[in-house]
Motif scaffolding. Structure first.
Motif, PDB file in Angstrom:
ATOM      1  N   HIS A  55      -8.228  -5.080   5.536  1.00 31.14           N
ATOM      2  CA  HIS A  55      -6.784  -4.401   6.063  1.00 31.14           C
ATOM      3  C   HIS A  55      -6.813  -4.848   8.266  1.00 31.14           C
TER       4      HIS A  55
ATOM      5  N   GLU B 244      -3.038  -7.449   5.824  1.00 35.12           N
ATOM      6  CA  GLU B 244      -4.073  -7.839   5.009  1.00 35.12           C
ATOM      7  C   GLU B 244      -4.721  -9.277   5.279  1.00 35.12           C
TER       8      GLU B 244
ATOM      9  N   HIS C 169       1.180  -0.798   0.206  1.00 29.95           N
ATOM     10  CA  HIS C 169       0.161  -0.349   0.078  1.00 29.95           C
ATOM     11  C   HIS C 169       1.089   1.607  -0.011  1.00 29.95           C
TER      12      HIS C 169
ATOM     13  N   HIS D 250     -10.072  -8.407  -0.431  1.00 26.32           N
ATOM     14  CA  HIS D 250      -9.452  -8.240   0.989  1.00 26.32           C
ATOM     15  C   HIS D 250      -9.495  -7.152   2.382  1.00 26.32           C
TER      16      HIS D 250
ATOM     17  N   GLU E 195      -3.582   1.246  -3.239  1.00 28.14           N
ATOM     18  CA  GLU E 195      -2.727  -0.416  -3.753  1.00 28.14           C
ATOM     19  C   GLU E 195      -3.967  -0.868  -5.441  1.00 28.14           C
TER      20      GLU E 195
ATOM     21  N   HIS F  85      -7.929   3.766  -0.369  1.00 30.32           N
ATOM     22  CA  HIS F  85      -8.247   3.728   1.146  1.00 30.32           C
ATOM     23  C   HIS F  85      -8.059   5.103   2.127  1.00 30.32           C
TER      24      HIS F  85
HETATM   25 ZN   LIG Z   1      -4.605  -4.254   1.233  1.00 34.23          ZN
END
Ligand SMILES: [Zn+2]
Ligand SMILES: [Zn+2]
Length: 161
Positions: free
Chosen positions: A106, A117, A48, A104, A96, A86
């Protein structure tokens, strides 16, 4: 973030470049080589990152890109779903790659900012079930778990011991 083998990665990069091209054409944006380099570098990264970090990464790779180009290309990539943006707590927005990678969620360390993750199929089950029960078409979700990582390298925590 799942790491994939080189030839698979090149295949994937070809695919995302095509998607990006379509998006640029559709919106009459210029198809500059810088924009494609930024996309490619993002798909070669496995972590990230924030916008400034990406700009520094591009500079370190000797690309001649301006900060403005990095920032606005990121926005374009978010708009065509090739990159996910995010907001982890009060930290800077992080990004990302997202195309071709498994959904997924976090875990974020509130001390050092480390992002981990996890993927749990029960999240999908909850989405399906709540969508059915509430007659809601769920298009996306965001699930962030905050806490303190147990890493020895978690600097702020070490300092407070
Ligand atoms: Zn991620
Ligand atoms: Zn930590």
């Amino acid at each position: 973030m799942a790491v994939i083998v080189e030839n698979k990665l090149n295949e994937l990069i070809g695919e995302v470049k095509k998607i990006f091209s379509n998006h640029l054409e559709k919106n009459s944006y210029r198809k500059t080589p810088e924009r494609y380099s930024i996309l490619e570098e993002i798909y070669r990264k496995n972590d990230h990152f924030d916008a400034e970090g990406l700009y520094i990464h591009m500079k370190n790779q000797n690309y001649r890109v301006s900060r403005a180009t990095v920032y606005n290309t990121l926005e374009l990539l978010v708009n065509c779903d090739l990159v996910t943006k995010h907001q982890f707590g009060k930290n800077l927005a992080q990004y990302e790659k997202s195309y071709g990678f498994r959904q997924h969620d976090h875990l974020i360390c509130v001390d050092c900012g480390e992002v981990l993750e996890f993927c749990d199929p029960r999240v999908q089950q909850i989405k399906n079930m709540m969508g059915d029960i509430l007659s809601f078409e769920i298009t996306h979700h965001s699930l962030n778990l905050y806490g303190k990582c147990m890493k020895i390298a978690c600097d702020k925590r070490k300092a407070s011991l």
